[in-house]
Every structure is written in structure tokens, then in C-alpha cells.
Design a protein around this motif. Structure first.
Motif, PDB file in Angstrom:
ATOM      1  N   LEU A 288      -3.805 -17.473  18.532  1.00  0.00           N
ATOM      2  CA  LEU A 288      -2.765 -17.601  17.525  1.00  0.00           C
ATOM      3  C   LEU A 288      -1.507 -17.011  18.145  1.00  0.00           C
ATOM      4  O   LEU A 288      -1.508 -15.846  18.555  1.00  0.00           O
ATOM      5  CB  LEU A 288      -3.138 -16.841  16.245  1.00  0.00           C
ATOM      6  N   VAL A 289      -0.464 -17.810  18.251  1.00  0.00           N
ATOM      7  CA  VAL A 289       0.803 -17.323  18.797  1.00  0.00           C
ATOM      8  C   VAL A 289       1.928 -17.649  17.822  1.00  0.00           C
ATOM      9  O   VAL A 289       1.817 -18.553  16.986  1.00  0.00           O
ATOM     10  CB  VAL A 289       1.119 -17.920  20.190  1.00  0.00           C
ATOM     11  N   TYR A 290       2.997 -16.873  17.963  1.00  0.00           N
ATOM     12  CA  TYR A 290       4.212 -17.116  17.189  1.00  0.00           C
ATOM     13  C   TYR A 290       5.232 -17.692  18.153  1.00  0.00           C
ATOM     14  O   TYR A 290       5.558 -17.078  19.181  1.00  0.00           O
ATOM     15  CB  TYR A 290       4.703 -15.807  16.576  1.00  0.00           C
ATOM     16  N   HIS A 291       5.724 -18.906  17.857  1.00  0.00           N
ATOM     17  CA  HIS A 291       6.645 -19.597  18.755  1.00  0.00           C
ATOM     18  C   HIS A 291       7.548 -20.491  17.933  1.00  0.00           C
ATOM     19  O   HIS A 291       7.076 -21.220  17.052  1.00  0.00           O
ATOM     20  CB  HIS A 291       5.837 -20.422  19.764  1.00  0.00           C
ATOM     21  N   GLU A 292       8.846 -20.418  18.210  1.00  0.00           N
ATOM     22  CA  GLU A 292       9.831 -21.230  17.486  1.00  0.00           C
ATOM     23  C   GLU A 292       9.701 -21.072  15.973  1.00  0.00           C
ATOM     24  O   GLU A 292       9.741 -22.047  15.225  1.00  0.00           O
ATOM     25  CB  GLU A 292       9.727 -22.709  17.893  1.00  0.00           C
ATOM     26  N   ARG A 293       9.485 -19.832  15.534  1.00  0.00           N
ATOM     27  CA  ARG A 293       9.398 -19.466  14.116  1.00  0.00           C
ATOM     28  C   ARG A 293       8.204 -20.101  13.398  1.00  0.00           C
ATOM     29  O   ARG A 293       8.243 -20.326  12.197  1.00  0.00           O
ATOM     30  CB  ARG A 293      10.703 -19.789  13.393  1.00  0.00           C
ATOM     31  N   GLN A 294       7.138 -20.388  14.156  1.00  0.00           N
ATOM     32  CA  GLN A 294       5.917 -20.952  13.582  1.00  0.00           C
ATOM     33  C   GLN A 294       4.698 -20.246  14.154  1.00  0.00           C
ATOM     34  O   GLN A 294       4.705 -19.823  15.309  1.00  0.00           O
ATOM     35  CB  GLN A 294       5.791 -22.439  13.930  1.00  0.00           C
ATOM     36  N   PHE A 295       3.648 -20.173  13.344  1.00  0.00           N
ATOM     37  CA  PHE A 295       2.355 -19.705  13.823  1.00  0.00           C
ATOM     38  C   PHE A 295       1.636 -20.919  14.388  1.00  0.00           C
ATOM     39  O   PHE A 295       1.451 -21.915  13.696  1.00  0.00           O
ATOM     40  CB  PHE A 295       1.551 -19.057  12.691  1.00  0.00           C
ATOM     41  N   VAL A 296       1.252 -20.839  15.654  1.00  0.00           N
ATOM     42  CA  VAL A 296       0.664 -21.965  16.363  1.00  0.00           C
ATOM     43  C   VAL A 296      -0.767 -21.602  16.747  1.00  0.00           C
ATOM     44  O   VAL A 296      -1.005 -20.579  17.375  1.00  0.00           O
ATOM     45  CB  VAL A 296       1.479 -22.309  17.627  1.00  0.00           C
ATOM     46  N   VAL A 297      -1.715 -22.465  16.377  1.00  0.00           N
ATOM     47  CA  VAL A 297      -3.136 -22.248  16.644  1.00  0.00           C
ATOM     48  C   VAL A 297      -3.559 -23.106  17.824  1.00  0.00           C
ATOM     49  O   VAL A 297      -3.212 -24.279  17.900  1.00  0.00           O
ATOM     50  CB  VAL A 297      -3.977 -22.604  15.396  1.00  0.00           C
ATOM     51  N   ASP A 298      -4.335 -22.522  18.722  1.00  0.00           N
ATOM     52  CA  ASP A 298      -4.893 -23.242  19.858  1.00  0.00           C
ATOM     53  C   ASP A 298      -6.400 -23.056  19.866  1.00  0.00           C
ATOM     54  O   ASP A 298      -6.922 -22.169  20.532  1.00  0.00           O
ATOM     55  CB  ASP A 298      -4.281 -22.733  21.164  1.00  0.00           C
ATOM     56  N   PRO A 299      -7.145 -23.874  19.108  1.00  0.00           N
ATOM     57  CA  PRO A 299      -8.598 -23.699  19.046  1.00  0.00           C
ATOM     58  C   PRO A 299      -9.303 -24.016  20.359  1.00  0.00           C
ATOM     59  O   PRO A 299     -10.440 -23.630  20.562  1.00  0.00           O
ATOM     60  CB  PRO A 299      -9.039 -24.649  17.936  1.00  0.00           C
ATOM     61  N   SER A 300      -8.622 -24.678  21.310  1.00  0.00           N
ATOM     62  CA  SER A 300      -9.262 -24.972  22.594  1.00  0.00           C
ATOM     63  C   SER A 300      -9.424 -23.707  23.435  1.00  0.00           C
ATOM     64  O   SER A 300     -10.070 -23.728  24.469  1.00  0.00           O
ATOM     65  CB  SER A 300      -8.442 -26.000  23.371  1.00  0.00           C
ATOM     66  N   SER A 301      -8.861 -22.610  22.978  1.00  0.00           N
ATOM     67  CA  SER A 301      -8.927 -21.359  23.736  1.00  0.00           C
ATOM     68  C   SER A 301     -10.119 -20.503  23.335  1.00  0.00           C
ATOM     69  O   SER A 301     -10.136 -19.310  23.615  1.00  0.00           O
ATOM     70  CB  SER A 301      -7.634 -20.570  23.509  1.00  0.00           C
ATOM     71  N   LEU A 302     -11.112 -21.103  22.712  1.00  0.00           N
ATOM     72  CA  LEU A 302     -12.279 -20.340  22.281  1.00  0.00           C
ATOM     73  C   LEU A 302     -12.896 -19.574  23.437  1.00  0.00           C
ATOM     74  O   LEU A 302     -13.021 -20.088  24.538  1.00  0.00           O
ATOM     75  CB  LEU A 302     -13.334 -21.269  21.672  1.00  0.00           C
ATOM     76  N   GLY A 303     -13.269 -18.335  23.157  1.00  0.00           N
ATOM     77  CA  GLY A 303     -13.890 -17.500  24.170  1.00  0.00           C
ATOM     78  C   GLY A 303     -15.287 -17.104  23.744  1.00  0.00           C
ATOM     79  O   GLY A 303     -15.783 -17.528  22.717  1.00  0.00           O
ATOM     80  N   SER A 304     -15.898 -16.265  24.530  1.00  0.00           N
ATOM     81  CA  SER A 304     -17.251 -15.811  24.203  1.00  0.00           C
ATOM     82  C   SER A 304     -17.312 -14.290  24.187  1.00  0.00           C
ATOM     83  O   SER A 304     -18.298 -13.707  24.600  1.00  0.00           O
ATOM     84  CB  SER A 304     -18.246 -16.373  25.211  1.00  0.00           C
ATOM     85  N   THR A 305     -16.234 -13.655  23.726  1.00  0.00           N
ATOM     86  CA  THR A 305     -16.200 -12.203  23.681  1.00  0.00           C
ATOM     87  C   THR A 305     -17.134 -11.712  22.582  1.00  0.00           C
ATOM     88  O   THR A 305     -17.007 -12.127  21.430  1.00  0.00           O
ATOM     89  CB  THR A 305     -14.766 -11.707  23.387  1.00  0.00           C
ATOM     90  N   PRO A 306     -18.090 -10.829  22.908  1.00  0.00           N
ATOM     91  CA  PRO A 306     -18.983 -10.323  21.870  1.00  0.00           C
ATOM     92  C   PRO A 306     -18.246  -9.349  20.943  1.00  0.00           C
ATOM     93  O   PRO A 306     -17.326  -8.653  21.358  1.00  0.00           O
ATOM     94  CB  PRO A 306     -20.080  -9.597  22.657  1.00  0.00           C
ATOM     95  N   ALA A 307     -18.640  -9.333  19.696  1.00  0.00           N
ATOM     96  CA  ALA A 307     -18.054  -8.418  18.728  1.00  0.00           C
ATOM     97  C   ALA A 307     -18.515  -6.997  19.000  1.00  0.00           C
ATOM     98  O   ALA A 307     -19.671  -6.772  19.348  1.00  0.00           O
ATOM     99  CB  ALA A 307     -18.420  -8.836  17.311  1.00  0.00           C
ATOM    100  N   VAL A 308     -17.614  -6.038  18.851  1.00  0.00           N
ATOM    101  CA  VAL A 308     -17.919  -4.619  18.989  1.00  0.00           C
ATOM    102  C   VAL A 308     -17.365  -3.934  17.751  1.00  0.00           C
ATOM    103  O   VAL A 308     -16.146  -3.881  17.561  1.00  0.00           O
ATOM    104  CB  VAL A 308     -17.284  -4.003  20.252  1.00  0.00           C
ATOM    105  N   PRO A 309     -18.213  -3.441  16.843  1.00  0.00           N
ATOM    106  CA  PRO A 309     -17.707  -2.872  15.586  1.00  0.00           C
ATOM    107  C   PRO A 309     -17.007  -1.532  15.779  1.00  0.00           C
ATOM    108  O   PRO A 309     -17.178  -0.846  16.782  1.00  0.00           O
ATOM    109  CB  PRO A 309     -18.982  -2.686  14.750  1.00  0.00           C
ATOM    110  N   MET A 310     -16.200  -1.174  14.778  1.00  0.00           N
ATOM    111  CA  MET A 310     -15.521   0.102  14.755  1.00  0.00           C
ATOM    112  C   MET A 310     -16.553   1.210  14.599  1.00  0.00           C
ATOM    113  O   MET A 310     -17.533   1.054  13.895  1.00  0.00           O
ATOM    114  CB  MET A 310     -14.527   0.141  13.584  1.00  0.00           C
ATOM    115  N   ARG A 311     -16.312   2.315  15.276  1.00  0.00           N
ATOM    116  CA  ARG A 311     -17.228   3.449  15.139  1.00  0.00           C
ATOM    117  C   ARG A 311     -17.145   4.003  13.721  1.00  0.00           C
ATOM    118  O   ARG A 311     -16.081   3.994  13.114  1.00  0.00           O
ATOM    119  CB  ARG A 311     -16.844   4.558  16.121  1.00  0.00           C
ATOM    120  N   PRO A 312     -18.269   4.499  13.169  1.00  0.00           N
ATOM    121  CA  PRO A 312     -18.245   5.023  11.805  1.00  0.00           C
ATOM    122  C   PRO A 312     -17.407   6.293  11.703  1.00  0.00           C
ATOM    123  O   PRO A 312     -17.171   6.978  12.622  1.00  0.00           O
ATOM    124  CB  PRO A 312     -19.698   5.319  11.486  1.00  0.00           C
TER     125      PRO A 312
END
Length: 167
Positions: free
Chosen positions: A143-167
Motif C-alpha cells: 500500500l503506497v501513497y502516490h499522487e494524493r491516492q492510496f495505491v494497492v499492489d496485490p502482486s507484491s504478496l510476500g510470505s513473511t510469517p506473523a510475529v505477535p506482540m509480546r504480552p
């Protein structure tokens, strides 16, 4: 000069973040495109805010959370970018840290911060903050902000695993 300066930065794509804080009347937050990493030791970031009620709360807070957003949160970025947009609704997926700050677990990353420095620059405040905790959420595209718009690029999907916040 001012119009050229604005045009230069309108054409410069940036990441999108929502910064949240626990205020005296409840949670507050805003969308920011000025977040940048500053240091690894200590881990630190910076952002600037202009004058608004939410910006004043964030700029003066002892703690806040910087949420780096991915493609799934384009609507949320828009909601927090305009006055009166829906904020902190159950449908958006917020929960609260024990210290009171709202946190969005499904953000690409959530960084709990404390301010190190605040610098007034014209009508803005530059905040430099130490990062105390980091949670990595799902990777769902850019998700980027460009030319005063929020632009989505779903082709940039990654495989980063989720890491939760420490309690």
C-alpha cells in the motif's frame, strides 16, 4: 516554490501508516506517509504531524503505536486520513494494549514507541521515537501513497510469517 515543493512530494511514492494513541477522551489516530526508520541502536523511527486534534495528542503522548499498513488496509488508511471517518470500530479489528493504546494486529507491522525528541518545524512537528516492541502481521501486498491516492499492489504478496506482540 511552495507549489513546486508540494508537486515534488505528490509524485514521490511513500509507505502508509496509521499512528494511534490513548487520549483523555478515548483513542485517537491519523494516517501518516512520513514514517521513516532512523536507527537500529536504539531502534528508532521518525514521522511528522501537522496541527489537528489527533496530531496534537500524538505529538505530546508518552507512548503511541505506529502501524505500517499493507494492501488490506487501504480503506482504513482513508478512514483515518479524513476528519469524521470511522475509527476504532470492531470491524476494523482493533484491540487495546494493557497501557491503553489501540493496536491493529492485522497490520503489516505494529511498533510500540516512546518519543525521544520532538522538533517544531513550521506548522508541523517532527517526532523521533524509540521502538519498544514490534509485531509483524500478515503480508498482503503493498500500500503506497502516490499522487494524493492510496495505491494497492496485490502482486507484491510476500510470505513473511506473523510475529505477535509480546504480552
Amino acid at each position: 516554490m511552495v507549489e513546486l515543493f508540494k508537486a515534488a512530494f505528490r509524485g514521490y511514492p511513500t509507505g502508509v501508516a496509521v499512528i494511534t494513541v490513548s487520549g483523555p477522551s478515548g483513542p485517537a489516530g491519523l494516517t501518516a506517509s512520513s514514517v521513516a526508520s532512523v536507527s537500529l541502536a536504539p531502534p528508532a523511527l521518525s514521522f511528522s504531524v501537522m496541527d489537528s486534534p489527533s496530531a496534537r495528542l500524538i505529538a505530546s503522548a508518552d507512548r503511541f503505536v505506529v502501524h505500517l499498513l499493507g494492501a488490506a488496509h487501504a480503506g482504513l488508511a482513508q478512514d483515518f486520513a479524513r476528519p469524521g471517518g470511522p475509527r476504532f470500530t470492531p470491524e476494523q479489528g482493533w484491540r487495546y494494549l494493557p497501557t491503553g493504546e489501540p493496536v491493529l494486529d492485522q497490520a503489516a507491522a505494529a511498533l510500540v514507541c516512546v518519543p525521544l525528541q520532538r522538533v517544531a518545524v513550521g506548522a508541523s512537528t517532527l517526532v523521533v521515537a524509540e521502538v519498544l516492541d514490534v509485531a509483524i502481521g500478515p503480508s498482503d501486498g503493498r500500500l503506497v501513497y502516490h499522487e494524493r491516492q492510496f495505491v494497492v499492489d496485490p502482486s507484491s504478496l510476500g510470505s513473511t510469517p506473523a510475529v505477535p506482540m509480546r504480552p
